[in-house]
Design an enzyme around this catalytic site. Structure first.
Site, PDB file in Angstrom:
ATOM      1  CG  ASP A 231      -1.802   1.170   1.333  1.00  0.00           C
ATOM      2  OD1 ASP A 231      -2.298   1.614   0.288  1.00  0.00           O
ATOM      3  OD2 ASP A 231      -2.001   1.671   2.450  1.00  0.00           O
TER       4      ASP A 231
ATOM      5  CD  GLU B   7     -13.186  14.362   8.373  1.00  0.00           C
ATOM      6  OE1 GLU B   7     -13.129  14.024   9.571  1.00  0.00           O
ATOM      7  OE2 GLU B   7     -14.240  14.404   7.738  1.00  0.00           O
TER       8      GLU B   7
ATOM      9  CE  LYS C 122     -14.010  16.808   3.996  1.00  0.00           C
ATOM     10  NZ  LYS C 122     -13.107  17.284   5.060  1.00  0.00           N
TER      11      LYS C 122
ATOM     12  CG  ASN D 248      -7.465   0.563   2.605  1.00  0.00           C
ATOM     13  OD1 ASN D 248      -6.818   0.415   3.635  1.00  0.00           O
ATOM     14  ND2 ASN D 248      -7.132   1.453   1.692  1.00  0.00           N
TER      15      ASN D 248
END
Length: 1342
Positions: A512, A621, A685, A932
């Site tokens: 990843d 965020e 967004k 994920n």
């Protein structure tokens, strides 16, 4: 965060959106005192006037205070990196599709259960505060947990059942049972069962200890106390006695004993803060909410009753669907209303909730099951060799039984009186048959008896040795300080003990990007606002205090500051209202509003200064909210229904009317807020691929084009981008959305798809505000780690959800992509275009090559000789994976040096790993840090989780876990190399020591009329494998090192022998068996001929043979030990001494045959001569072959070991130790060498590296070879390049009387001096031909 989360999270019951339409609070109360300490800052009066005028365009109406707001859980990293839908316009409108690796928008199966709609058959009904009625029709599980496997009654049968899953144990049990039959009793009944009993007992003790620890942990956990509402009062109750339907009260810092739906909290708005560290490893605080309908109830006085209809228990910790009927109303419940077992209550005095899942049905317990076990490649190959040994065993037994039958047939007239086969029993008056069952049965019995005698051919000790060696290897990996991450205070974790050796055979690494190659610590860098690029940010100077807010005589500052663009700051602080300033204002307002960040206030050394720490699940965020605060839009407070933001010194309140969370179909999130100017706006967004499809292009096409250009520029330098947009909602539009949402949120069927449709309907015709760019810095040492892996012959593939430009930029930064690579980019939207692009890519590497390919990785090359790099996006993979194009992709990808997959979904990552696993025998490793990455980690042969910023989902699903990507280099190149070399040798050695003993018995049988009588005492025979020879094997398997750590790290090419399976293969197995044949014959026949004319008895010879075989196998082991320690010495030589003691102890027992035999035979010198002579004769061939093979054809490891051994003398500046390159798929491929030759029998030293090289000969072989009179003899030799042949180097050293320099070879003129008898030196004058980077040598100063 991950895309494996529900599409929509329902918010709590707050003062309703409809009421907010009817009422906007007065803002005169915003200056009221704020809460200090570490709680969320609250300077708002919580009461809302009910008679304020409504928003323009809305209808004033009275209604129950029901919320229609939707609370997002997170806009995590997947907002940028996950998802694969080409268009988001059709989200929620398409039916479900078959889940496959290439499908788009699919969710992981492990999280999909809670996505299903609830019907009465699949629902459970919980009556609030009525556990008796709740459990009346269906007795739900209690809250007692049991992680232990056994009880006192079930331990013995269950443990034995599990152990006998190993087929070898069944084999030894069958052997022991056969030995109990009178006709087949070769050994004593107790002796025959002893080896298996010892192995079973040791394993059972280990399992019992581990289970006792689990029992102890369960007792502590089940005995904890919680407050439960009983008869109107909260009373303490043990966790194990809590039932579904009961109401619990948990205080601050308390831990949840079960999964419960919140009913009330100490916060008037119903918000509570929880920490899920025990659940998923995330330390950031999350918000959960109680519904408004239950928030105001005084449970201890009024009581409460109601019905909750929820989904059945499942493993999805991010999803929850339910409806609650209370006071005649039906309200929906979602993930924001449930708190799971194991979570801690933080910054909230208390919470009250009703238990919905208890005990083993809680989500934490359902997720605690172990991942599927993996079997190592070495163990799989070992089973193949065990089959060979089984066939060999059957062959020996067949030979013995056939020969026995022939012998019985030839001596049938003598069988009446021969002692062992005596047919007649004369002890009674009537003569009877005795110990003979006829020729046919006798041959059959001999066969079975042979199996019993030769049973050790299948080494039972090997299995327990494997477990202990792996345990020892894991201990040293865990204790390795070089694998310890100080930043996260995390040690290396070995979660799967059975695949340690696979770490030494990895060929493909699938990684990843975010959080694995990068730090996943986001930092706001720049932005495009209104089509203007603001990328001139600079860090704040020391004398600059940054943005701050004055609240209640306290100064509030954000804990972190980001680089600020002076022009943008000037624009925002200016008083003039321009279109450009309005764009910037709305942009940063969107960043401050459109998130789920919780602001927490902490103390500093200055009591008047407080720091605001923005807590959230998503680093993206957090970075955006800190950026907004730096530019004057500071988030001060967040509750369930409103947020307070200090906008350029003015505190404003925004009512949260609704929020739609990010999902992998839409790839965006949105929030609907009521603004102070009585307007309603939706801020959105998301990823550019989804945002531009919902932006109104007719409004300002130039602005859109400029933003796209800036996004391209940001991505090209490796920044993560988000697009921000908004639009105003009219009253009718909002009422339409509100009613649609109310219908969808209370729907019993199709709720998820309806909620997705509602989100898509409001997220359209948007006005673009700009785009943000966030930097995720590379982890320390990533470029160097990737280069080391590449030199080790390991291909690194990066699978990321980032956009292509960002991924390429990061690939270049970490040296995965180099400037000389030919990039093949596949971005297709149909199967036909994918097929065409793949064919074009294959045509590139099939063109005639003018230069060599990438010798580091074995990859292919383009027509100009440049290595190839394949870059493919997730949309293309949709049309390739699980189709006939998979083979085309495989052929192209495997010839490329680098593969970079962009915009891939979690299941596509697993599909890429499966692409390699299904078509090659190469070992694969997947490494990631987020949920994920779980499917990819579980698909690979070896899965590694990074303990990073995204929780512990990847760690919990992995085989190994560590803190940094760079640790992969020492893990593979050092520990992986050691583990593979040790385990490969240990397995072969166990086969050898078992086979040599069996063959020794076999030779004896040939001289005892095939009667299967054994000279060796039965107890010694049983103790041979599990006592006499087991311990040294284990010690060497744990401690021995063929090379040092520094050498393995310095020369990554030394990892390649593991990829070539040089330490364990069929060839080595059969060579070992041939050596075994010779050694067994030597050990038998030397004593046989020595005692042939003597009167020594069989027991004495048996004692000689058992001691001899233990000495030989241990000396054999000692010959192969490379790194000696006092433990190794004690294990090997101590075992030989222990064997002597055991043999004497057995012979000292009068009840056993061979009483005092060892004491009689050991008195003679012939006994000791036989021990010495047999050992020498048995091991001389092996010693000679080993020396010659290392001298004539040394392996990479042997060359490096010789250089390492004389490392003090080897200090040649600029020289490199050459390693054999990996055999490429094209046999013509050759590898250039940097050092012309290496002879492993002498050491190198340098007197003056700039001028000459001095070779100091230390080997006796060279003393003989170079005994030259005291005059100088000149000669020249040439060493051509190494020719690769089956992965080996053929060293063609040609000695010449004289020669002139030739190209492409080193020509050295050597002068040999006889400097007395102490040492010989050879100085080399190097003349370099046409070499790329030769090592220069000047004239010889002598």
């Amino acid at each position: 965060m991950t895309s494996d989360r529900p599409l929509l999270l329902l918010s709590p019951q707050t003062p309703t959106a409809l009421d907010r339409i009817l009422s906007i609070p007065s803002f005169s109360d915003l200056s009221k005192p704020a809460r200090s300490s570490s709680k969320s800052v609250s300077a708002m009066d919580q009461q809302n006037p009910v008679d304020d005028p409504p928003y323009p365009g809305t209808t004033a109406r009275k209604s129950p205070r029901r919320s229609v707001s939707i609370q997002s859980k997170s806009f995590g990293r997947t907002s940028v990196v996950e998802g694969n839908s080409p268009s988001a316009d059709d989200c929620g409108r398409s039916g479900s599709k078959r889940v496959r690796h290439g499908s788009r928008g699919t969710e992981s199966e492990v999280y999909s259960l809670s996505q299903k709609e609830i019907n009465d058959e699949d629902a459970r009904f919980i009556y609030i505060n009525d556990p008796e009625k709740t459990n009346e029709n269906f007795e739900f599980t209690g809250n007692s947990i049991t992680t232990s496997k056994y009880s006192v009654l079930t331990f013995l049968p269950q443990n034995l059942f599990e152990q006998f899953h190993r087929v070898a144990y069944i084999y030894f049990l069958a052997i022991a049972i056969l030995n109990q039959l009178p006709q087949l009793a070769v050994f004593g009944r107790g002796a025959s069962i002893m080896p298996l009993a010892i192995v079973l007992f040791v394993t059972a003790i280990k399992d019992a200890y581990e289970d006792w620890r689990r029992h102890r942990s369960d007792r502590i956990e089940n005995g904890r106390l919680a407050s439960v509402l009983v008869n109107g009062q909260f009373q303490p109750k043990k966790w194990k006695d809590i039932r579904v339907g009961e109401i619990l009260k948990i205080f601050s810092n308390g831990t949840l004993p079960c999964d419960m739906v919140l009913l009330s909290t100490s916060d008037p708005t119903g918000v509570s803060y929880i920490q899920t560290l025990n659940l998923d490893g995330e330390s950031n605080l999350k918000t959960r909410y109680a519904k408004q309908e239950t928030l105001s109830k005084m449970l201890e006085k009024e009581g409460i009753s109601g019905l909750i209809k929820c989904e059945r228990p499942n493993r999805n910790i991010y999803g929850f669907q339910a409806n609650m009927e209370i006071d005649g109303k039906r309200v929906s419940l979602g993930p924001s209303n449930i708190v799971l077992r194991g979570c801690d209550i933080k910054n909230t005095d208390w919470v009250i909730g009703v238990a919905v899942y208890a005990g083993r049905e809680t989500k934490a317990m359902l997720n605690s099951s172990a991942s599927s076990s993996k079997r190592s490649r070495l163990e799989t190959n070992m089973n193949r060799e065990i089959l060979y040994l089984s066939a060999f065993l059957i062959s020996l037994c067949t030979v013995v039984s056939i020969c026995s039958g022939l012998w019985l047939s030839n001596h049938k007239d003598e069988l009446d009186y021969i002692p062992y086969f005596r047919k007649l029993d004369f002890s009674q008056k009537e003569v009877q048959n005795y110990n003979y069952s006829g020729l046919g049965w006798q041959v059959f019995f001999i066969f079975l008896m042979s199996v019993i005698v030769f049973q050790i051919m299948i080494p039972i000790s090997l299995y327990i040795s494997l477990e202990l060696v792996r345990l020892g290897q894991a201990y040293f990996m865990i204790r390795d300080r070089r694998l310890y991450d100080e930043t996260t205070n995390s040690r290396f974790q070995c979660r799967a003990l059975n695949i340690n050796e696979d770490l030494g055979q990895i060929k493909y690494v699938f990684s990843d990007k975010t959080g694995t190659l990068t730090e996943n610590k986001m930092e706001f860098q720049c932005a495009s606002i209104g089509g203007v690029d603001y990328s001139g940010g600079r860090a704040a100077l020391p004398e600059e205090n940054g943005y701050s807010v004055q609240v209640d005589r306290h100064v509030l500052k954000p804990r972190m500051t980001v680089k600020a663009d002076p022009n943008l700051q000037w624009l925002l602080e200016g008083g003039n209202t321009t279109e450009e300033r309005k764009h910037a204002h709305d942009f940063f307002l969107a960043l401050a509003v459109c998130n789920t960040i919780v602001p927490l206030v902490g103390d500093t050394s200055d009591p008047s200064v407080k720091l605001i720490d923005y807590q959230g699940e998503s680093p993206d965020e957090q970075a955006l909210v800190y950026a907004a605060a730096t530019y004057g839009f500071m988030l001060i407070e967040r509750t369930s229904g409103y947020i307070i933001i200090d906008v350029q010194g003015e505190r404003q309140r925004f009512d949260v009317l609704g929020m739609h969370e990010f999902d992998s179909d839409r790839k965006r999130m949105s929030v609907i807020v009521g603004c102070p100017d009585r307007t309603m706006k939706v801020f959105v967004k998301g990823a550019d691929s989804s945002m531009f499809s919902v932006v109104d292009g007719s409004l300002n096409s130039d602005l859109i084009d400029a933003t796209k250009k800036h996004l391209q520029a940001y991505s090209s330098v490796g920044l993560r981008t988000l697009v921000v947009a908004m639009r105003e909602l009219s009253g009718p539009e909002f009422e339409q959305w509100q009613s649609a949402y109310e219908r969808a949120s209370t729907a019993l069927i199709g709720r998820a798809s309806q909620l997705r449709t509602v989100a898509c309907d409001v997220e359209k015709n948007l006005h673009i505000l700009g785009a943000s760019a966030i930097e995720d810095k590379l982890q320390e040492g990533v470029p160097e780690a990737i280069e080391s892996l590449r030199q080790a012959g390991i291909k690194v593939w990066v699978l990321t959800g980032d956009k292509q430009e960002t991924a390429i930029s990061i690939g270049s930064s970490c040296k995965l992509l180099t400037s000389d690579m030919t990039q093949i980019i596949i971005n297709c939207n149909s199967m036909q275009s994918c097929r065409k692009t793949l064919e074009e890519g294959k045509a590139i590497y099939k063109k005639p090559m003018t230069m060599l390919g990438d010798t580091h990785t074995g990859g292919g090359a383009g027509p100009d000789g440049a290595p190839l790099a394949l870059i493919i996006d997730g949309t293309s993979l949709v049309h390739i994976l699980d189709t006939d194009l998979e083979q085309e992709l495989f052929e192209l990808a495997t010839v490329c040096s680098v593969v970079l997959c962009c915009r891939v979904a979690p299941l596509q990552k697993a599909g890429i790993v499966a692409l390699i696993k299904k078509r090659t025998a190469d070992m694969t490793l997947a490494i990631g840090d987020g949920a994920n990455d779980v499917s990819m980690i579980q698909m690979a042969d070896v899965g590694i989780g990074i303990s990073g910023q995204e929780g512990r989902q990847a760690v919990m699903a992995s085989d190994f876990a560590m803190g940094q990507f760079r640790f992969l280099v020492p893990l593979l190149l050092v520990h992986g190399h050691w583990n593979y070399q040790r385990m490969g040798y240990m397995i072969l050695y166990n086969f050898y020591k078992s086979a040599v003993y069996v063959l020794l018995l076999f030779w004896y049988v040939l001289y005892t009329a095939y009667t299967l009588t054994t000279a060796i005492n039965e107890w010694s025979s049983m103790l041979y494998s599990i006592v006499y020879t087991a311990f040294p094997t284990i010690v060497v398997g744990i401690l021995d090192k063929d090379l040092g750590r520094s050498t393995l790290m310095k020369y990554p090419q030394l990892y390649r022998p593991g990829q070539r399976e040089e330490c364990y293969n069929k060839k080595l197995f059969w060579l070992t068996m041939m050596d075994t044949l010779w050694q067994s014959a030597a050990m038998f026949y030397v004593p046989y001929f020595a005692y042939q004319e003597s009167t020594v008895d069989g027991s004495s010879l048996g004692d000689l043979w058992i001691i001899l075989v233990v000495i030989v196998v241990n000396v054999h082991l000692a010959m192969d030990v490379i790194r000696w320690s006092w433990i190794t010495h004690a294990a090997i030589w101590g075992t030989i001494l222990a064997t002597f003691i055991c043999v004497m102890a057995v012979d000292a027992l009068p009840v056993l045959p061979g009483y005092w035999a060892i004491f009689h035979i050991a008195k003679t010198s012939l006994f000791w001569f036989c021990l010495l002579a047999s050992t020498v004769v048995a091991l001389i061939p092996r010693f000679v072959v080993k020396i010659l093979s290392q001298f004539l054809s040394p392996s990479d490891t042997q060359i490096a070991r010789e250089a390492e051994k004389f490392g003090v003398q080897m200090e040649i500046v600029g020289a490199e130790l050459e390693m054999n390159a990996i055999q490429d798929s094209r046999p013509e491929m050759r590898s250039a060498i940097s050092v012309a030759f290496s002879i492993p029998c002498f050491a190198l030293s340098a007197t003056d590296p700039a001028t000459s090289l001095v070779f100091s000969f230390t080997s006796p072989t060279f003393y003989l070879l170079l005994s030259i009179p005291s005059f100088a003899v000149s000669f020249v030799f040439t060493v051509p390049s190494f020719t690769l042949s089956e992965g080996k180097s053929s060293h063609n050293l040609e000695w010449l009387a004289s020669s002139s320099p030739t190209s492409n070879s080193y020509n050295q003129q050597a002068i040999i001096h006889n400097l007395g008898q102490a040492a010989h030196y050879m100085t080399l004058d190097c003349r370099v031909g046409a070499l790329a980077n030769p090592v220069g040598c000047g004239d010889n100063p002598a």
